[in-house]
Enzyme design. Structure first.
Site, short mmCIF file in Angstrom:
data_model
loop_
_atom_site.label_atom_id
_atom_site.label_comp_id
_atom_site.label_asym_id
_atom_site.label_seq_id
_atom_site.Cartn_x
_atom_site.Cartn_y
_atom_site.Cartn_z
N PHE A 158 0.91 -1.36 -0.27
CA PHE A 158 -0.50 0.24 0.42
C PHE A 158 0.68 1.22 0.43
CE2 PHE A 158 -2.58 3.67 1.61
CZ PHE A 158 -3.90 3.22 1.01
N ASP A 245 9.46 2.98 1.42
CA ASP A 245 8.45 4.22 2.10
C ASP A 245 7.83 3.59 3.51
OD1 ASP A 245 5.87 4.82 2.18
OD2 ASP A 245 5.30 4.06 0.78
N LYS A 286 2.83 11.65 6.91
CA LYS A 286 2.07 11.55 7.37
C LYS A 286 2.80 12.35 9.18
CE LYS A 286 0.10 7.40 6.34
NZ LYS A 286 -0.82 7.69 6.51
#
Length: 438
Positions: A158, A245, A286
């Site tokens: 994801f 990531d 984030k």
């Protein structure tokens, strides 16, 4: 008398403007696109590890906006940085310099030990940036023929929901009826070094390997010990860029400043375990803003980043002064409050307590994770509603979490949580699960 009358008018207006939970839900359902399936709770305030709904009920937040709120809700240092900068200068675009971006870039590159940072806003934007950077490096440095570069990715990944990213997703809900898809990606099994080696040896045009150090959205799948280091070695052997990531796993979530740690300049007390790898391209987002503002970044050394020249890539809001001020404050909080160390210690306690419960449980099969990124596997099929119903009951009992992939519940509280608070949460989770035992 007039003062009292005016006060009563404003008080009445405030009461009338206050929505109930159902009214807020109805508004979203009527006027908003139905691209999410939220847990039915309507939040209006947050502080630290807690959130409150519009009726005033208090909850432990055990999702942290998918690990964006690592520093806790409305952290005063981050909020102050945001409001102070917002009253001074908010946006110039990159048509001009501003006096905050360079400071942020230096602070972040010093923190993570890279030469350069390319600022963006969202995690998906940062992933797209990393893909473009990798391809341009492949053509201009590695010498792959233009438009022939391929990037290896992992199944069940994801990385976002843009058209390019869903092109290498195997989630049918994210992909169906959004084609045609972007070419140039090779999918292999996660945590499978043989599959990676075979893909590297059989494809001469591989430019990079994009990987999550822990697959969060897929259910907090933690790879085997040594997998990341061995994967990096294979990439180096084949002159392929290792792209990490860390949008969800970075910024202390897993008990280290980075899940791939070993490349950061933090003190030893902020890290744990054996250092893994230094990614060639690091993707952050984030918690880079503590959840206060969209801030993301791609970091790399000069040999890679210098292929980007004016006009190649950009963003009107990427690197704006507010984002820069927030980004520095968010990283300072992580260091000053030793949140990586706290995540490591509390994570071990959480998994130990849940593992002890699972020994005699019929409803939970296992617990897994690192630091304060964890998940439990519910003993039911993926298409069942058991995990969803457990989360509804957790909500009723004062704790908010959400299922992923049907029968997995992810637990990721803010890293400012104390031991006493965590033990209280563990008690809530255990007592809730007991209601679902045979």
């Amino acid at each position: 008398m007039d003062f009292i009358f005016i006060y009563l008018i404003f008080f009445k207006m405030a009461v009338l403007d206050q929505l109930t939970s159902q009214q807020a839900i109805d508004l979203e359902n009527k006027y908003g696109a139905h691209n999410y399936h939220p847990l039915p709770v309507v939040l209006s305030r947050g502080e630290g590890v807690f959130v409150w709904d519009v009726e005033g009920k208090k909850y432990y937040d055990f999702l942290s906006a998918y690990s964006a709120v690592n520093q806790g809700h409305c952290h005063p240092k981050i909020v102050n940085a945001m409001t102070n900068q917002a009253q001074t200068l908010t946006l110039t675009s990159r048509a001009f310099y501003n006096d905050m971006l360079g400071k942020f870039e230096k602070y972040a590159t010093d923190t993570f030990n890279y030469d350069k940072l390319l600022p963006m806003n969202t995690g998906a934007e940062a992933v797209e940036t990393a893909l473009k950077l990798c391809r341009k490096w492949a053509y201009e440095v590695k010498g792959i023929d233009e438009n022939e570069a391929e990037i290896i990715v992992c199944e069940n990944n994801f990385h976002g929901r843009t058209t390019t990213i869903i092109s290498f997703s195997n989630d049918p809900v994210a992909r169906k009826n959004f084609g045609p898809y972007t070419k140039g990606f090779i999918k292999i099994e996660y945590d499978n070094l043989n599959a990676l080696q075979e893909a590297l040896e059989n494809n001469k045009n591989v430019a990079g390997f994009l990987v999550e150090p822990i697959q969060g959205e897929a259910g907090v799948y933690v790879p085997s010990d040594g997998y990341l280091a061995a994967a990096k070695d294979l990439c180096e052997k084949h002159n392929v860029l290792f792209i990490a990531d860390e949008v969800q796993t970075g910024i202390a979530r897993t008990g280290r400043l980075l899940a791939t740690c070993g490349n950061c300049s933090c003190e030893d007390k902020h890290c744990s375990g054996t250092p893994e790898v230094k990614a060639d391209i690091l993707i952050l987002g984030k918690a880079l803003s503590g959840g206060a503002y969209p801030v993301s970044a791609v970091l790399a050394n000069d040999a890679i980043m210098n292929v980007i020249t004016p006009g190649n890539h950009g963003s009107t809001f990427g690197g704006n002064p507010v984002a820069a001020a927030i980004g520095m404050a968010a990283l300072e909080v992580i260091k000053e409050e030793e949140l990586a160390e706290n995540a490591q210690q509390l994570g071990e306690l959480f998994r130990a307590e849940l593992a002890n419960y699972i020994e005699t449980s019929s409803i939970v099969n296992s617990v897994r994770g690192k630091g304060l990124l964890n998940a439990i596997l519910i003993n039911d099929t993926e298409d069942s509603e058991t995990a969803w119903n457990i989360c509804l009951k957790l909500r009723d009992n004062g704790l908010l979490a959400k299922p992923t992939h049907g029968n997995i519940i992810r637990f990721a509280p803010p890293l400012v949580m104390t031991k006493a608070q965590l033990l209280d949460c563990i008690s809530i989770i255990k007592n809730t699960l007991k209601e679902f035992e045979d």
